[in-house]
Design an enzyme around this catalytic site. Sequence first.
Site, PDB file in Angstrom:
ATOM      1  N   SER A  40      40.015  48.259  45.332  1.00 20.08           N
ATOM      2  CA  SER A  40      38.778  48.964  44.970  1.00 20.08           C
ATOM      3  C   SER A  40      38.279  49.729  46.185  1.00 20.08           C
ATOM      4  O   SER A  40      38.512  49.309  47.320  1.00 20.08           O
ATOM      5  CB  SER A  40      37.705  47.953  44.557  1.00 20.08           C
ATOM      6  OG  SER A  40      36.446  48.586  44.446  1.00 20.08           O
TER       7      SER A  40
ATOM      8  N   TYR B  49      33.591  40.128  46.460  1.00 22.84           N
ATOM      9  CA  TYR B  49      34.455  41.130  45.825  1.00 22.84           C
ATOM     10  C   TYR B  49      35.107  42.021  46.887  1.00 22.84           C
ATOM     11  O   TYR B  49      36.319  42.270  46.849  1.00 22.84           O
ATOM     12  CB  TYR B  49      33.614  41.969  44.859  1.00 22.84           C
ATOM     13  CG  TYR B  49      34.392  42.958  44.036  1.00 22.84           C
ATOM     14  CD1 TYR B  49      35.137  42.540  42.935  1.00 22.84           C
ATOM     15  CD2 TYR B  49      34.378  44.321  44.332  1.00 22.84           C
ATOM     16  CE1 TYR B  49      35.841  43.434  42.157  1.00 22.84           C
ATOM     17  CE2 TYR B  49      35.075  45.231  43.562  1.00 22.84           C
ATOM     18  CZ  TYR B  49      35.807  44.786  42.477  1.00 22.84           C
ATOM     19  OH  TYR B  49      36.510  45.695  41.708  1.00 22.84           O
TER      20      TYR B  49
END
Length: 252
Positions: A142, A157
């Site tokens: 990401s 994350y």
Amino acid sequence: MELENKTIIVTGASSGMGAAAAKLFASEGANLVLGARRGAELEALAASINKADDRAVFLAGDVRDAGYAAALVDLAGKAFGGLDGAFNNAGIVGEMQPVPDMAIDNWTDVMSVNLTAAFLAAKAQIPAMKARGRGSIVFTSSFVGFSNGGMPGMGAYAASKAGLIGLARSLASDHAAEGIRVNALLPGGTITPAGGEGDPAALEFIAGLHPMKRMATPVEIAQAALFLLSDRSSFMTGSPMIADGGVSVRLV
Ligand code: NAP
């Protein structure tokens, strides 16, 4: 056809980018092994792909389970005679909290689904690719694992997605001589359930962080994954490939 007769595992295929990728890869001639926990969604996706051409099988399971990672590889062998590629894409955002407020359980969940599962996937997939003398693995990282981009409360994350870049680069170095390429794909905000789909305020906030002032469609990310899995990217390995609408280079 970019993936003619290549057999590819797609995890996270029950939703979002994984489902879009499965449809795109099938249209480019791939044989597919579809994975995620929700079997009904996988079954429906496989049926829709197989209507055009019989080239998709599925197996429901949890990517945190080493036995499931191995079973997906076995299924690729039984159904299609081997494994050429994997889009290891399943992931969760977890709870968004500043680290001082974050429960250790959230950290553990996010790391196990996003990062430990990728380690388990690679452990199962690489021997099968070695047997074939070639292979391409793509991890969905990401932009948050590279440049937070303004997203609040994403410590777990971000760490998991940065870890995928390190894992991809290490695997790339270890297995390049065996014909196996390993890359990380870094999407920007993408309109999926995990990306805030169904929450207009969240979508507007995330879109506004991107210089393009919009989020990606799942197909736009699937196209980048297609490139990394295909021979078009034959000299790319260990690459953190960014497809993020410029969010990681934004100035304001
Ligand atoms: P999504 O629509 O929520 O899809 C997530 C997929 O992961 C689902 O198919 C889900 O299937 C699967 N999954 C989650 N936990 C699992 C588990 N324990 N075992 C097996 N499968 C599991 O979200 P998405 O946006 O397409 O996410 C795909 C990837 O892109 C994720 O790695 C995510 O972190 C990454 N990403 C997303 C964005 C974004 O803005 N959307 C941006 C950058 C990166 P089941 O629930 O059926 O198990």
